[in-house]
Write a protein that holds these residues in place. Structure first.
Motif, PDB file in Angstrom:
ATOM      1  N   ALA A  70      52.864   0.823  82.617  1.00  0.00           N
ATOM      2  CA  ALA A  70      51.517   0.266  82.512  1.00  0.00           C
ATOM      3  C   ALA A  70      50.468   1.369  82.606  1.00  0.00           C
ATOM      4  CB  ALA A  70      51.284  -0.769  83.609  1.00  0.00           C
ATOM      5  N   VAL A  71      50.701   2.342  83.493  1.00  0.00           N
ATOM      6  CA  VAL A  71      49.790   3.479  83.618  1.00  0.00           C
ATOM      7  C   VAL A  71      49.767   4.273  82.315  1.00  0.00           C
ATOM      8  CG1 VAL A  71      49.347   5.660  84.813  1.00  0.00           C
ATOM      9  CG2 VAL A  71      50.058   3.640  86.115  1.00  0.00           C
ATOM     10  N   ARG A  72      50.953   4.513  81.744  1.00  0.00           N
ATOM     11  CA  ARG A  72      51.029   5.263  80.476  1.00  0.00           C
ATOM     12  C   ARG A  72      50.304   4.522  79.363  1.00  0.00           C
ATOM     13  NH1 ARG A  72      56.368   6.221  82.187  1.00  0.00           N
ATOM     14  NH2 ARG A  72      57.129   4.531  80.850  1.00  0.00           N
ATOM     15  N   ASN A  73      50.509   3.215  79.287  1.00  0.00           N
ATOM     16  CA  ASN A  73      49.840   2.434  78.248  1.00  0.00           C
ATOM     17  C   ASN A  73      48.323   2.494  78.399  1.00  0.00           C
ATOM     18  OD1 ASN A  73      52.213   1.644  77.049  1.00  0.00           O
ATOM     19  ND2 ASN A  73      52.297  -0.358  78.042  1.00  0.00           N
ATOM     20  N   ARG A  74      47.846   2.409  79.630  1.00  0.00           N
ATOM     21  CA  ARG A  74      46.404   2.462  79.865  1.00  0.00           C
ATOM     22  C   ARG A  74      45.836   3.803  79.411  1.00  0.00           C
ATOM     23  NH1 ARG A  74      42.253   0.463  82.994  1.00  0.00           N
ATOM     24  NH2 ARG A  74      40.845   2.011  83.857  1.00  0.00           N
ATOM     25  N   GLU A  75      46.494   4.891  79.803  1.00  0.00           N
ATOM     26  CA  GLU A  75      46.008   6.219  79.431  1.00  0.00           C
ATOM     27  C   GLU A  75      46.074   6.419  77.917  1.00  0.00           C
ATOM     28  OE1 GLU A  75      44.431   8.318  81.420  1.00  0.00           O
ATOM     29  OE2 GLU A  75      44.652   6.690  82.872  1.00  0.00           O
ATOM     30  N   LEU A  76      47.131   5.920  77.301  1.00  0.00           N
ATOM     31  CA  LEU A  76      47.248   6.020  75.839  1.00  0.00           C
ATOM     32  C   LEU A  76      46.122   5.260  75.155  1.00  0.00           C
ATOM     33  CD1 LEU A  76      48.714   6.686  73.186  1.00  0.00           C
ATOM     34  CD2 LEU A  76      50.161   4.666  73.588  1.00  0.00           C
ATOM     35  N   LEU A  77      45.825   4.061  75.642  1.00  0.00           N
ATOM     36  CA  LEU A  77      44.775   3.256  75.028  1.00  0.00           C
ATOM     37  C   LEU A  77      43.402   3.898  75.200  1.00  0.00           C
ATOM     38  CD1 LEU A  77      46.071  -0.274  76.058  1.00  0.00           C
ATOM     39  CD2 LEU A  77      45.791   0.567  73.715  1.00  0.00           C
ATOM     40  N   LEU A  78      43.128   4.464  76.378  1.00  0.00           N
ATOM     41  CA  LEU A  78      41.832   5.119  76.588  1.00  0.00           C
ATOM     42  C   LEU A  78      41.712   6.368  75.713  1.00  0.00           C
ATOM     43  CD1 LEU A  78      41.358   4.818  80.464  1.00  0.00           C
ATOM     44  CD2 LEU A  78      40.297   3.450  78.669  1.00  0.00           C
ATOM     45  N   GLU A  79      42.778   7.137  75.636  1.00  0.00           N
ATOM     46  CA  GLU A  79      42.758   8.337  74.784  1.00  0.00           C
ATOM     47  C   GLU A  79      42.572   7.956  73.321  1.00  0.00           C
ATOM     48  OE1 GLU A  79      45.846  11.926  73.521  1.00  0.00           O
ATOM     49  OE2 GLU A  79      46.141  10.867  75.417  1.00  0.00           O
ATOM     50  N   THR A  80      43.246   6.901  72.898  1.00  0.00           N
ATOM     51  CA  THR A  80      43.111   6.440  71.518  1.00  0.00           C
ATOM     52  C   THR A  80      41.701   5.932  71.248  1.00  0.00           C
ATOM     53  OG1 THR A  80      45.459   5.804  71.507  1.00  0.00           O
ATOM     54  CG2 THR A  80      44.066   4.872  69.789  1.00  0.00           C
ATOM     55  N   ALA A  81      41.134   5.193  72.193  1.00  0.00           N
ATOM     56  CA  ALA A  81      39.767   4.695  72.025  1.00  0.00           C
ATOM     57  C   ALA A  81      38.780   5.849  71.909  1.00  0.00           C
ATOM     58  CB  ALA A  81      39.392   3.789  73.202  1.00  0.00           C
ATOM     59  N   ARG A  82      38.954   6.886  72.716  1.00  0.00           N
ATOM     60  CA  ARG A  82      38.064   8.058  72.633  1.00  0.00           C
ATOM     61  C   ARG A  82      38.149   8.699  71.241  1.00  0.00           C
ATOM     62  NH1 ARG A  82      36.358   8.980  77.772  1.00  0.00           N
ATOM     63  NH2 ARG A  82      37.831   8.435  79.435  1.00  0.00           N
ATOM     64  N   ALA A  83      39.367   8.818  70.733  1.00  0.00           N
ATOM     65  CA  ALA A  83      39.544   9.421  69.408  1.00  0.00           C
ATOM     66  C   ALA A  83      38.872   8.573  68.333  1.00  0.00           C
ATOM     67  CB  ALA A  83      41.035   9.584  69.111  1.00  0.00           C
ATOM     68  N   MET A  84      39.001   7.257  68.433  1.00  0.00           N
ATOM     69  CA  MET A  84      38.381   6.377  67.448  1.00  0.00           C
ATOM     70  C   MET A  84      36.866   6.441  67.510  1.00  0.00           C
ATOM     71  SD  MET A  84      40.945   3.078  67.814  1.00  0.00           S
ATOM     72  CE  MET A  84      40.166   2.104  66.519  1.00  0.00           C
ATOM     73  N   ILE A  85      36.322   6.530  68.736  1.00  0.00           N
ATOM     74  CA  ILE A  85      34.867   6.642  68.891  1.00  0.00           C
ATOM     75  C   ILE A  85      34.372   7.949  68.285  1.00  0.00           C
ATOM     76  CG2 ILE A  85      33.013   6.929  70.591  1.00  0.00           C
ATOM     77  CD1 ILE A  85      34.671   5.012  72.415  1.00  0.00           C
ATOM     78  N   ALA A  86      35.092   9.049  68.549  1.00  0.00           N
ATOM     79  CA  ALA A  86      34.695  10.357  68.022  1.00  0.00           C
ATOM     80  C   ALA A  86      34.725  10.371  66.495  1.00  0.00           C
ATOM     81  CB  ALA A  86      35.614  11.442  68.583  1.00  0.00           C
ATOM     82  N   GLU A  87      35.687   9.666  65.901  1.00  0.00           N
ATOM     83  CA  GLU A  87      35.844   9.683  64.449  1.00  0.00           C
ATOM     84  C   GLU A  87      34.919   8.707  63.733  1.00  0.00           C
ATOM     85  OE1 GLU A  87      39.946   8.994  63.547  1.00  0.00           O
ATOM     86  OE2 GLU A  87      40.635  10.591  64.889  1.00  0.00           O
ATOM     87  N   HIS A  88      34.745   7.512  64.319  1.00  0.00           N
ATOM     88  CA  HIS A  88      34.076   6.445  63.577  1.00  0.00           C
ATOM     89  C   HIS A  88      32.896   5.814  64.304  1.00  0.00           C
ATOM     90  CE1 HIS A  88      37.550   6.750  60.965  1.00  0.00           C
ATOM     91  NE2 HIS A  88      38.366   6.450  61.962  1.00  0.00           N
ATOM     92  N   GLY A  89      32.683   6.139  65.584  1.00  0.00           N
ATOM     93  CA  GLY A  89      31.621   5.509  66.355  1.00  0.00           C
ATOM     94  C   GLY A  89      32.133   4.306  67.124  1.00  0.00           C
ATOM     95  N   ALA A  90      31.453   3.980  68.223  1.00  0.00           N
ATOM     96  CA  ALA A  90      31.895   2.895  69.097  1.00  0.00           C
ATOM     97  C   ALA A  90      31.901   1.552  68.389  1.00  0.00           C
ATOM     98  CB  ALA A  90      30.991   2.830  70.341  1.00  0.00           C
ATOM     99  N   GLU A  91      30.966   1.349  67.472  1.00  0.00           N
ATOM    100  CA  GLU A  91      30.856   0.042  66.830  1.00  0.00           C
ATOM    101  C   GLU A  91      32.064  -0.291  65.959  1.00  0.00           C
ATOM    102  OE1 GLU A  91      29.052   3.108  64.157  1.00  0.00           O
ATOM    103  OE2 GLU A  91      28.952   2.625  66.293  1.00  0.00           O
ATOM    104  N   LYS A  92      32.860   0.718  65.591  1.00  0.00           N
ATOM    105  CA  LYS A  92      34.017   0.484  64.734  1.00  0.00           C
ATOM    106  C   LYS A  92      35.302   0.205  65.515  1.00  0.00           C
ATOM    107  CE  LYS A  92      31.803   1.325  60.862  1.00  0.00           C
ATOM    108  NZ  LYS A  92      31.553   0.248  59.874  1.00  0.00           N
TER     109      LYS A  92
END
Length: 201
Positions: free
Chosen positions: A16-38
């Motif tokens: 569960a800890v790994r999944n949480r960290e993976l999801l946060l890291e993935t969300a950061r990458a998506m925000i950096a690439e496309h913006g939070a609204e995407k």
């Protein structure tokens, strides 16, 4: 009647800890690439290679993703305040630390404005961190600076409002009307420094 639970809280499972960290890291990458609204729940699950149910269990809602990002970054910010290099961290003159804290806090909130907007729950408060932590830190530095004003606790509350309040207004403005982030960072930082230097005279 309040009850006290027996024993220690159950530790979070390693997966569960790994999944949480993976999801946060993935969300950061998506925000950096496309913006939070995407960023969407479906898109985050697909990009992370996890089921949509896992994302809902971790965060509850789309806004919950951004709240978790804010919480994680807030924790890192407070670590810098408590143990990072001066003048933000320990070791500098308390007035210099007050100025540095205000400037760093403003930069943090402005830098996170898109995430904070996305973390808004309908009808809920604006999530901008922990103003109580800010107030306690300011109160401690005012005391160490030996500021000659009565009621330093009340002053620290007012300074916290002066520091956090304009950012609340900035976050709740329509995006089309909001001034550029760099401009907000500069003029609020300069105003904070002028205010602290005047108080500390």
């Amino acid at each position: 009647m309040d009850t006290v639970p027996f024993g220690k809280p159950r530790a979070e499972r390693a997966d569960a800890v790994r999944n949480r960290e993976l999801l946060l890291e993935t969300a950061r990458a998506m925000i950096a690439e496309h913006g939070a609204e995407k960023v969407t729940m479906d898109g985050l699950a697909e990009r992370a290679g996890l089921g949509k149910g896992t994302v809902f269990r971790r965060f509850g809602s789309r806004a919950g993703i951004f709240k978790a990002l804010l919480d994680a970054d807030e924790h890192r910010f407070q670590e810098q305040v408590l143990g990072g290099p001066p003048p933000l961290g320990p070791g500098a003159d308390p007035v210099d630390r007050l100025v540095a804290y205000g400037r760093a806090r403003i930069a943090f909130l402005v830098d996170h404005h898109a995430i904070a907007r996305a973390a808004l729950e309908r009808g809920g408060p604006v999530p901008t961190g922990e103003p109580t932590v800010t107030q306690l830190h300011i109160r401690m530095l005012l005391g160490r600076a030996q500021v000659r004003m009565p009621e330093l606790t009340a002053l620290s509350i007012q300074l916290t409002a002066a520091l956090e309040g304009p950012l609340l207004l900035y976050l709740t403005m329509p995006e089309s009307d909001a001034p550029p982030a760099a401009e907000v960072d500069r003029f609020l930082g300069d105003s904070w420094q002028a205010l602290i230097e005047r108080i500390a005279r």
